[in-house]
Design a protein around this motif. Structure first.
Motif, PDB file in Angstrom:
ATOM      1  N   GLN A   1      26.157  21.368  -8.470  1.00 15.20           N
ATOM      2  CA  GLN A   1      26.349  20.209  -7.602  1.00 15.20           C
ATOM      3  C   GLN A   1      26.632  18.929  -8.382  1.00 15.20           C
ATOM      4  O   GLN A   1      26.982  17.904  -7.790  1.00 15.20           O
ATOM      5  N   GLY A   2      26.473  18.962  -9.711  1.00 17.93           N
ATOM      6  CA  GLY A   2      26.749  17.795 -10.528  1.00 17.93           C
ATOM      7  C   GLY A   2      25.769  16.661 -10.351  1.00 17.93           C
ATOM      8  O   GLY A   2      26.099  15.488 -10.614  1.00 17.93           O
ATOM      9  N   LEU A   3      24.520  16.951  -9.932  1.00 13.70           N
ATOM     10  CA  LEU A   3      23.523  15.907  -9.723  1.00 13.70           C
ATOM     11  C   LEU A   3      22.934  15.450 -11.052  1.00 13.70           C
ATOM     12  O   LEU A   3      22.835  16.237 -12.004  1.00 13.70           O
ATOM     13  N   SER A   4      22.522  14.206 -11.097  1.00 17.05           N
ATOM     14  CA  SER A   4      21.801  13.707 -12.263  1.00 17.05           C
ATOM     15  C   SER A   4      20.388  14.255 -12.260  1.00 17.05           C
ATOM     16  O   SER A   4      19.933  14.840 -11.266  1.00 17.05           O
ATOM     17  N   ARG A   5      19.676  14.058 -13.375  1.00 13.86           N
ATOM     18  CA  ARG A   5      18.304  14.571 -13.466  1.00 13.86           C
ATOM     19  C   ARG A   5      17.436  13.958 -12.371  1.00 13.86           C
ATOM     20  O   ARG A   5      16.657  14.658 -11.723  1.00 13.86           O
ATOM     21  N   ARG A   6      17.562  12.651 -12.140  1.00 13.85           N
ATOM     22  CA  ARG A   6      16.743  12.000 -11.121  1.00 13.85           C
ATOM     23  C   ARG A   6      17.099  12.496  -9.724  1.00 13.85           C
ATOM     24  O   ARG A   6      16.213  12.766  -8.904  1.00 13.85           O
ATOM     25  N   GLN A   7      18.393  12.638  -9.445  1.00 10.35           N
ATOM     26  CA  GLN A   7      18.802  13.149  -8.138  1.00 10.35           C
ATOM     27  C   GLN A   7      18.313  14.579  -7.929  1.00 10.35           C
ATOM     28  O   GLN A   7      17.857  14.947  -6.833  1.00 10.35           O
ATOM     29  N   ALA A   8      18.417  15.402  -8.980  1.00 12.75           N
ATOM     30  CA  ALA A   8      17.973  16.796  -8.880  1.00 12.75           C
ATOM     31  C   ALA A   8      16.472  16.867  -8.631  1.00 12.75           C
ATOM     32  O   ALA A   8      16.007  17.693  -7.830  1.00 12.75           O
ATOM     33  N   ASP A   9      15.680  16.004  -9.302  1.00 17.02           N
ATOM     34  CA  ASP A   9      14.225  16.017  -9.115  1.00 17.02           C
ATOM     35  C   ASP A   9      13.859  15.729  -7.664  1.00 17.02           C
ATOM     36  O   ASP A   9      12.920  16.320  -7.114  1.00 17.02           O
ATOM     37  N   THR A  10      14.590  14.814  -7.035  1.00 13.33           N
ATOM     38  CA  THR A  10      14.332  14.499  -5.624  1.00 13.33           C
ATOM     39  C   THR A  10      14.728  15.678  -4.733  1.00 13.33           C
ATOM     40  O   THR A  10      13.994  16.048  -3.806  1.00 13.33           O
ATOM     41  N   ALA A  11      15.876  16.286  -5.033  1.00 11.16           N
ATOM     42  CA  ALA A  11      16.355  17.400  -4.213  1.00 11.16           C
ATOM     43  C   ALA A  11      15.477  18.638  -4.358  1.00 11.16           C
ATOM     44  O   ALA A  11      15.344  19.427  -3.416  1.00 11.16           O
ATOM     45  N   VAL A  12      14.855  18.818  -5.541  1.00 13.46           N
ATOM     46  CA  VAL A  12      13.998  19.985  -5.772  1.00 13.46           C
ATOM     47  C   VAL A  12      12.830  20.001  -4.795  1.00 13.46           C
ATOM     48  O   VAL A  12      12.478  21.051  -4.233  1.00 13.46           O
ATOM     49  N   VAL A  13      12.210  18.859  -4.564  1.00  9.43           N
ATOM     50  CA  VAL A  13      11.079  18.782  -3.635  1.00  9.43           C
ATOM     51  C   VAL A  13      11.527  19.213  -2.237  1.00  9.43           C
ATOM     52  O   VAL A  13      10.828  19.949  -1.534  1.00  9.43           O
ATOM     53  N   ASP A  14      12.729  18.774  -1.829  1.00 12.97           N
ATOM     54  CA  ASP A  14      13.243  19.157  -0.514  1.00 12.97           C
ATOM     55  C   ASP A  14      13.503  20.659  -0.434  1.00 12.97           C
ATOM     56  O   ASP A  14      13.221  21.294   0.597  1.00 12.97           O
ATOM     57  N   LEU A  15      14.043  21.249  -1.515  1.00  8.85           N
ATOM     58  CA  LEU A  15      14.298  22.692  -1.521  1.00  8.85           C
ATOM     59  C   LEU A  15      13.007  23.496  -1.464  1.00  8.85           C
ATOM     60  O   LEU A  15      12.919  24.507  -0.763  1.00  8.85           O
ATOM     61  N   LEU A  16      11.995  23.055  -2.207  1.00  7.94           N
ATOM     62  CA  LEU A  16      10.713  23.757  -2.175  1.00  7.94           C
ATOM     63  C   LEU A  16      10.073  23.642  -0.794  1.00  7.94           C
ATOM     64  O   LEU A  16       9.427  24.585  -0.318  1.00  7.94           O
ATOM     65  N   ALA A  17      10.241  22.491  -0.150  1.00  5.41           N
ATOM     66  CA  ALA A  17       9.741  22.343   1.219  1.00  5.41           C
ATOM     67  C   ALA A  17      10.505  23.264   2.170  1.00  5.41           C
ATOM     68  O   ALA A  17       9.910  23.868   3.074  1.00  5.41           O
ATOM     69  N   GLN A  18      11.815  23.389   1.953  1.00  2.00           N
ATOM     70  CA  GLN A  18      12.628  24.288   2.776  1.00  2.00           C
ATOM     71  C   GLN A  18      12.199  25.738   2.587  1.00  2.00           C
ATOM     72  O   GLN A  18      12.258  26.547   3.523  1.00  2.00           O
ATOM     73  N   ALA A  19      11.746  26.071   1.365  1.00  3.69           N
ATOM     74  CA  ALA A  19      11.238  27.417   1.084  1.00  3.69           C
ATOM     75  C   ALA A  19       9.779  27.577   1.508  1.00  3.69           C
ATOM     76  O   ALA A  19       9.141  28.579   1.180  1.00  3.69           O
ATOM     77  N   ARG A  20       9.258  26.595   2.222  1.00  3.85           N
ATOM     78  CA  ARG A  20       7.910  26.615   2.824  1.00  3.85           C
ATOM     79  C   ARG A  20       6.793  26.681   1.787  1.00  3.85           C
ATOM     80  O   ARG A  20       5.807  27.400   1.957  1.00  3.85           O
ATOM     81  N   PHE A  21       6.944  25.900   0.675  1.00  3.43           N
ATOM     82  CA  PHE A  21       5.844  25.738  -0.260  1.00  3.43           C
ATOM     83  C   PHE A  21       4.772  24.869   0.395  1.00  3.43           C
ATOM     84  O   PHE A  21       5.091  23.846   1.008  1.00  3.43           O
TER      85      PHE A  21
END
Length: 656
Positions: free
Chosen positions: A148-168
C-alpha cells in the motif's frame, strides 16, 4: 468441469457471469521432477471461484490441494512445473486488470505485487507462519508498507484497525506483543489480519483450523465468513474436514491423487454423494449426534490377524522374556463400572505454577492453578475420554499421571492388581515397572519419534531399556508389532520421515505396545490426521483395546471423536472437572454450560446444521466466573459433584 457446472443449484455471491468470476482454474496439470522420474501431482483440474463466494477443495493428504494453492500463489517448489492448463485472476475489486498467474515468473515483479496483495493466504500452523523475532504490529504492518506504500506512522495506525477487524480483544496491546505471548486462536487472528492488509480478492484458507480447539475453530471460521461477507473477497477453503466444508462453503471440489472426482453445490453433494470416494469420506467422520457406529469406515481399513493378537497375549512376563498383555485375556465388551477394579485413581489432585516477577529467581507474582482439586477413577478395561480446550489442564493432568510432574497437592494412585501405589512416591523398582505398565501415545508422531532411528531401533528401544528379551526375540517382537498395526515387517529398516502421518501414528502405537502395557494414555492421538486416516487409527485402537484388555485414557478437544471411542466422558475447564457421564448420556443430555458450548461448536457434516459461535457465548462458557448458578464455583473457587442419575454428575458451586 467446473464446480458450478458439475451440478446446477444455488450459489453464494453474484450470478454466474464471466464478470462474477474472480479465479479460474482450467485443466491444471502439475508435475514434479524426481530423481526416479516425473510424478504427476495434479492432473486436469478445473474450477471457478466467484466473487464473494466460498469454494472448498476437499481431500486427503497427498490429494493435490496444497499444490494447487501453491500454484495460485506462485510459490510452487523448484522441482514442480505446470505441465498444462492455466490459472487466471479476473478484474480486481479496485480495478486491477485480469492476469494469468501461470504465465508469470515466480520471482517477477508482477508476481511479487500479486502475492500477499490480490491473493493472500491463511496457513494451517500460525506459529510457523509468524516470525518469532518480530512483534505482531511489525508483521501486520509489513504488507501495508510493501503493497500500500504507507509510511511507518500510517502503517502503525492502520495495524490497530486491522487487528480490531480480526476481532482482537485488545488491538493496541497486541501491536507490541510477540507470537509466543498469544494463544493459538489469537495467533491465527494475527495471520488473518496480515492477509487482510492487502485487501485481497482471493483468500486461500489452507487448513486454517486443523490445529485449533473446536470452540476456537468455530470462532475463526465465523470470523473468516464474516470478513468474506463484509469485504466481498472470495475464499478458497482447503480442508479434509467435511464438517468445516458444510459450515463454510457453497460449492466443493473433491480431489483424490491429484484428480477431480466430483464437484458441485455442497448441499446436494452431502445429501446424495455420487462418487464412492466421497461416500467413503463421509462414512469416516465420527459424529456427535445420531447413533454411534460400531466401526468407522475408512478408505483403507486395518484388520488385525487374530493369530497375531493371540501370540501377543500368550506367555507370562519374566525378566528375560517379553512382557505380555494382562493374563485375564480380552473382556467381553466394556466391563461393568461397578464390577471392574479401579486401576487409576486421582485423589484431590492439584498442580500450581509460580509466576515470576522482577527477575528470573523471584517468585512473587502469585500462582497459576493448572489443575484444581481433580478426583477421578479409571476402571480396568474401560476407556475414559477427557475433553477440554487447550489450556484447560488436560496435558498437565496426563504428565502428573505419568510421573513426569509431581503434584502440588493430592495423589496419583495406580493399581495393577497388587494394591494402589502413589506414583509420586514409588521406589525405583516400582516406578520402572509402572513405566512399563503405563504407556503414552503423543499427538505429533513426527516429534515423538527420533528421526535418526530406524523403525527396528524405535520399536526395540523400550525393550532394550527395560532389559527385556534377547536381541533376536526383540527383533521378532518388533516385526510382530508392525504387522499388528497394519504395517509391513519389511519396513523395519526405514526412518520416520519416509512414512505418512497415519503410518507414523501407527508406529507410535506399536512402540507403546512394545512392553505389553495395561494402561494407554492417548494425548490427542488423531487431531492432526485426515478424517479417513483418523478413522483408521480409531478403529485400530478400539480393536487393540478389545483384544488385549487395555485400559485407556483418551484426551481430545473433539467430543465427536471421544464419543466414538470412550465408554464415559469427563469434561475439563480451567483446571476443573465440570461434568462426567456415559458417552451417550453426555452428548444427548449435557447440563453444564461449558459442555453445551463444546457440543455446539463441533461442526457436523450437515449443511443444514451450522455452528453459530456468536449465539453460543463460547468465550463466556470458558470463564468460570461467567457460569450461571448453580454451576458457578463458590467464593473460594471450590466445586462439588451433584448426582443426576445414570452415572451422570455435574459440578456445582461448592461450600464457602
Amino acid at each position: 468441469m467446473t464446480a458450478a457446472a458439475a451440478r446446477p443449484g444455488p450459489t453464494t455471491g453474484p450470478d454466474a457471469t464471466p464478470d462474477a468470476d474472480i479465479l479460474r482454474v482450467r485443466g491444471l496439470t502439475i508435475d514434479f521432477r524426481l530423481p526416479t522420474g516425473s510424478l504427476r501431482a495434479v492432473e486436469d483440474v478445473g474450477f471457478t471461484l466467484r466473487r464473494g463466494a466460498c469454494l472448498a477443495l476437499v481431500g486427503e493428504s497427498g490429494s493435490g490441494k496444497s499444490t494447487i494453492a501453491q500454484c495460485i500463489q506462485g510459490i510452487l517448489p523448484k522441482a514442480a512445473r505446470v505441465a498444462g492448463g492455466a490459472v487466471a485472476l479476473g478484474t480486481g475489486r479496485h480495478g486491477e486488470p485480469p492476469v494469468e498467474i501461470t504465465a508469470l515468473g515466480r520471482d517477477s515483479r508482477a508476481m511479487l505485487a500479486l502475492r500477499g496483495n490480490r491473493v493472500a493466504t491463511v496457513f494451517q500452523e500460525p506459529m510457523t507462519a509468524l516470525s518469532p523475532l518480530h512483534t505482531i504490529g511489525d508483521q501486520v504492518g509489513e504488507p501495508l508498507r510493501l503493497h500500500q506504500g504507507l509510511s511507518r506512522r500510517q502503517a502503525d495506525t492502520a495495524v490497530v484497525d486491522l487487528l480490531a477487524q480480526a476481532r482482537f480483544p485488545d488491538p493496541k496491546a497486541a501491536v507490541r506483543m510477540y507470537p509466543f505471548e498469544l494463544s493459538g486462536g489469537l495467533r491465527q487472528r494475527a495471520v488473518i489480519a496480515i492477509a487482510l492488509a492487502g485487501e485481497p480478492d482471493v483468500l486461500i484458507a489452507d487448513e486454517p483450523t486443523t490445529a485449533l480447539d473446536v470452540t476456537t475453530q468455530a470462532e475463526i471460521l465465523a470470523l473468516i465468513d464474516l470478513l468474506r461477507r463484509e469485504t466481498g473477497m472470495a475464499v478458497l477453503l482447503i480442508t479434509h474436514d467435511l464438517g468445516v466444508v458444510a459450515h463454510m462453503a457453497a460449492h466443493m471440489v473433491v480431489l483424490h491423487r491429484g484428480r477431480m472426482l466430483e464437484a458441485g453445490p455442497v448441499a446436494p453433494l452431502f445429501q446424495d454423494p455420487g462418487h464412492p470416494y466421497l461416500r467413503a469420506l463421509m462414512g469416516a467422520v465420527p459424529r456427535v449426534s445420531g447413533a454411534v457406529q460400531a466401526r468407522l469406515t475408512p478408505l483403507r481399513d486395518i484388520r488385525i490377524d487374530p493369530a497375531l493378537l493371540q501370540s501377543l497375549r500368550q506367555g507370562t512376563p519374566a525378566p528375560d522374556a517379553l512382557p505380555d498383555a494382562p493374563p485375564d485375556g480380552p473382556p467381553d465388551g466394556p466391563p461393568d463400572d461397578d464390577a471392574a477394579p479401579v486401576m487409576l485413581r486421582l485423589d484431590a489432585l492439584e498442580k500450581h505454577y509460580p509466576l515470576r516477577h522482577g527477575g528470573l529467581f523471584r517468585r512473587d507474582g502469585g500462582t497459576v492453578q493448572a489443575v484444581r482439586g481433580v478426583n477421578l477413577e479409571l476402571r480396568a478395561g474401560t476407556c475414559l475420554g477427557l475433553v477440554g480446550e487447550s489450556g484447560c489442564g488436560k496435558t498437565t493432568l496426563m504428565r502428573l499421571i505419568t510421573g513426569a510432574l509431581r503434584p502440588t497437592v493430592g495423589r496419583v494412585l495406580f493399581d495393577s492388581g497388587d494394591g494402589p501405589a502413589d506414583v509420586a512416591h514409588m521406589d525405583r523398582a516400582r516406578l520402572t515397572r509402572y513405566r512399563r505398565e503405563a504407556q503414552y501415545i503423543f499427538q505429533d508422531p513426527f516429534a515423538s519419534l527420533n528421526p535418526r532411528m530406524t523403525v527396528r531401533e524405535l520399536l526395540t528401544e523400550p525393550m532394550v531399556i527395560h532389559g527385556v528379551g534377547t536381541a533376536r526375540a526383540r527383533a521378532d517382537r518388533a516385526a510382530e508389532l508392525l504387522r499388528i498395526v497394519g504395517l509391513d515387517a519389511r519396513m523395519m529398516g526405514r526412518h520416520p520421515h519416509s512414512f505418512s502421518g497415519g503410518q507414523r501414528q501407527r508406529l507410535s502405537i506399536a512402540r507403546a505396545l512394545a512392553l505389553g502395557p495395561r494402561l494407554l494414555l492417548c494425548d490427542e492421538p488423531v487431531s492432526a490426521l485426515d478424517v479417513s486416516v483418523q478413522a483408521q487409527v480409531l478403529n485400530l485402537l478400539a480393536d487393540l483395546r478389545t483384544a488385549l484388555g487395555l485400559t485407556m485414557l483418551f484426551v481430545s478437544h473433539n467430543l465427536a471423536v471421544v464419543r466414538h471411542v470412550a465408554d464415559s466422558i469427563v469434561v475439563m475447564c480451567a483446571g476443573r472437572l465440570v461434568e462426567w457421564a456415559p458417552a451417550d448420556v453426555l452428548v444427548n443430555d449435557a447440563r453444564h454450560p461449558y459442555t453445551r458450548a463444546l457440543l455446539s461448536a463441533v461442526p457436523e457434516p450437515d449443511p443444514h446444521r451450522r455452528v453459530t459461535p456468536g449465539e453460543l457465548g463460547v468465550a463466556r462458557a470458558s470463564d468460570p466466573a461467567a457460569w450461571p448458578a448453580p454451576y458457578r464455583p463458590g467464593p473460594d473457587g471450590r466445586t462439588q459433584w451433584r448426582t443426576l442419575g445414570d452415572g451422570h454428575v455435574v459440578a456445582v458451586g461448592g461450600p464457602a
